[in-house]
Design an enzyme around this catalytic site. Structure first.
Site, short mmCIF file in Angstrom:
data_model
loop_
_atom_site.label_atom_id
_atom_site.label_comp_id
_atom_site.label_asym_id
_atom_site.label_seq_id
_atom_site.Cartn_x
_atom_site.Cartn_y
_atom_site.Cartn_z
N GLY A 11 0.88 -1.18 0.00
CA GLY A 11 0.00 0.00 0.00
C GLY A 11 0.91 1.22 0.00
N GLY A 13 -0.25 4.49 -0.34
CA GLY A 13 -1.08 5.68 -0.20
C GLY A 13 -0.48 6.66 0.80
N GLN A 14 -1.38 7.31 1.55
CA GLN A 14 -0.92 8.35 2.48
C GLN A 14 0.04 7.79 3.52
OE1 GLN A 14 -1.51 11.26 1.33
NE2 GLN A 14 -3.26 12.11 2.43
N GLY A 16 1.50 4.70 3.45
CA GLY A 16 2.60 4.00 2.79
C GLY A 16 3.71 4.94 2.35
N ARG A 90 -14.60 2.77 11.88
CA ARG A 90 -13.55 1.89 11.36
C ARG A 90 -14.17 0.58 10.89
NH1 ARG A 90 -11.42 4.45 15.93
NH2 ARG A 90 -9.51 5.62 15.57
N ASN A 97 -11.97 -4.02 3.04
CA ASN A 97 -10.58 -4.21 3.45
C ASN A 97 -10.24 -5.68 3.70
OD1 ASN A 97 -10.15 -1.56 3.07
ND2 ASN A 97 -9.95 -0.99 5.22
N ASN A 122 -7.46 -0.78 8.74
CA ASN A 122 -8.61 -0.86 9.65
C ASN A 122 -9.73 -1.73 9.10
OD1 ASN A 122 -8.23 0.62 12.07
ND2 ASN A 122 -8.25 2.56 10.90
N ARG A 153 -1.24 9.63 21.37
CA ARG A 153 -2.31 10.65 21.40
C ARG A 153 -2.63 11.01 22.85
NH1 ARG A 153 -5.80 7.87 16.46
NH2 ARG A 153 -4.89 9.16 14.82
N HIS A 177 -8.66 -1.13 18.73
CA HIS A 177 -8.47 0.21 18.17
C HIS A 177 -9.83 0.71 17.68
CE1 HIS A 177 -6.50 3.54 16.29
NE2 HIS A 177 -6.90 3.20 15.08
#
Ligand code: A3D
Length: 308
Positions: A11, A13-14, A16, A90, A97, A122, A153, A177
């Site tokens: 992956g 994407g953002q 990856g 999620r 997914n 997710n 966080r 999560h």
């Protein structure tokens, strides 16, 4: 044979792309960036190759649409899948997914049978469970990234409120999560001082509520996807613990075999992460309230598994 480690990013994407940048900056090894979108991983890899000279580093990053290029990877970090959009939970991602994770899981099993696998896709705990089922790898070699991020966080918002460095705050988040993750107040401290002595209960309640909804807060602001810098950084920390045999204690989605009264699923628990992968799940005493929250989180994970 090269002694350099090989990191396969499934992956591109953002998350990856950010993983590739961080892996290069931290010198983890050679990176293969794989995605089904033609040209995109190659373009990102070329762009990242040009980062190397800026910092005086030798980036070796290859972008590809051929899963065979992950052959022999030491670590696979999986982000392939769709992210949340505003209004989605999620768990809404599960069907799409799951198909993607099944497909890439087969590719990992075939091409990188000795890899340590970190799942980010997710719904996290369930996709990690599925990855282990599909690859058939020992549970110690398949885990999920969530606890490191959820804990970061919690740390960030506690430190912000207390006006101290984040390095002074030691925090802990357990469970799945999801929005019912469990920030463990009784093991959270600032400079060794129990957090409940540093902060009023109402304040702590509010911060914990915000931590549970942090992912959604980012989604609502971005509108087009979910968090990516911090998930990537968290997974890199886990990959480093494995590659450098750090024996680092961190919360990850790990297979539970009776620990915390939970059997047969993946759940966010504290583990020792080293060259053996998830070397040990650490069991800690929880308060009655925390136990109740963990049980709720476990049933959420189980109900999503039942959709598979
Ligand atoms: P995005 O930027 O959409 O990247 C996902 C990539 O997966 C895309 O480039 C797709 O082309 C690619 N892809 C789809 N199918 C395949 C396939 N079969 N093989 C290879 N690649 C494929 O998303 P993102 O990077 O922002 O997020 C990725 C995942 O991480 C999503 O499921 C998010 O929900 C999840 N996520 C998890 C956390 C945790 O803390 C666990 C945080 C943030 C995001």
């Amino acid at each position: 044979m090269s002694s350099r480690k090989k990191i396969a990013l499934i992956g591109a994407g953002q998350i990856g792309g950010t993983l590739a940048l961080l892996a290069g900056l931290r010198g983890l090894g050679d990176v293969v960036l794989y995605d089904v979108v033609e040209g995109m991983p190659q373009g990102k890899a070329l762009d990242l190759t040009h980062v190397g000279p800026v910092f005086g580093l030798d980036f070796n990053i290859k972008g590809t649409n051929a899963i065979e290029d992950i052959a022999g990877a030491d670590v696979c970090i999986v982000t392939s899948g769709i992210p949340r959009k505003p209004g989605m939970s999620r768990d809404d991602l599960v069907k799409t997914n799951a198909d993607i994770v099944r497909k890439v899981g087969e590719g990992i099993k075939k091409n990188a049978p000795k890899a340590f696998v970190i799942v980010i896709t997710n719904p996290l705990d369930v996709m990690t469970y599925l990855m282990q089922q599909v690859t058939g790898f020992p549970a110690a070699r398949v885990c999920g990234m969530a606890g490191v991020l959820d804990t970061a966080r919690y740390q960030a918002h506690l430190a912000e409120d207390l006006r101290v460095s984040t390095t002074s705050v030691s925090a802990f988040v357990l469970g799945g999560h999801g929005d019912d993750m469990v920030p463990v107040r009784s093991y959270t401290s600032c400079g060794g001082i129990p957090i409940e002595r540093m902060m009023a209960k109402e304040k702590l309640d509010a911060i914990e509520k915000r931590v549970r909804g942090s992912g959604g807060e980012v989604v609502a602001l971005l509108k087009t996807g979910s968090a990516f810098y911090s998930p990537a950084a968290s997974a890199i920390l886990m990959a480093e613990a494995y590659l450098h045999d750090k024996k680092k204690l961190m919360p990850v989605a790990a297979y539970c075999n009776g620990e915390y009264g939970v059997k047969g699923i993946y759940l966010g628990v504290p583990v020792i992460l080293g060259a053996g992968g998830v070397e040990k799940v650490i069991e800690i005493e929880l308060s009655a309230q925390e136990k109740g929250q963990l049980e709720k989180s476990v049933s959420s994970v189980r109900s999503v598994i039942s959709i598979l």
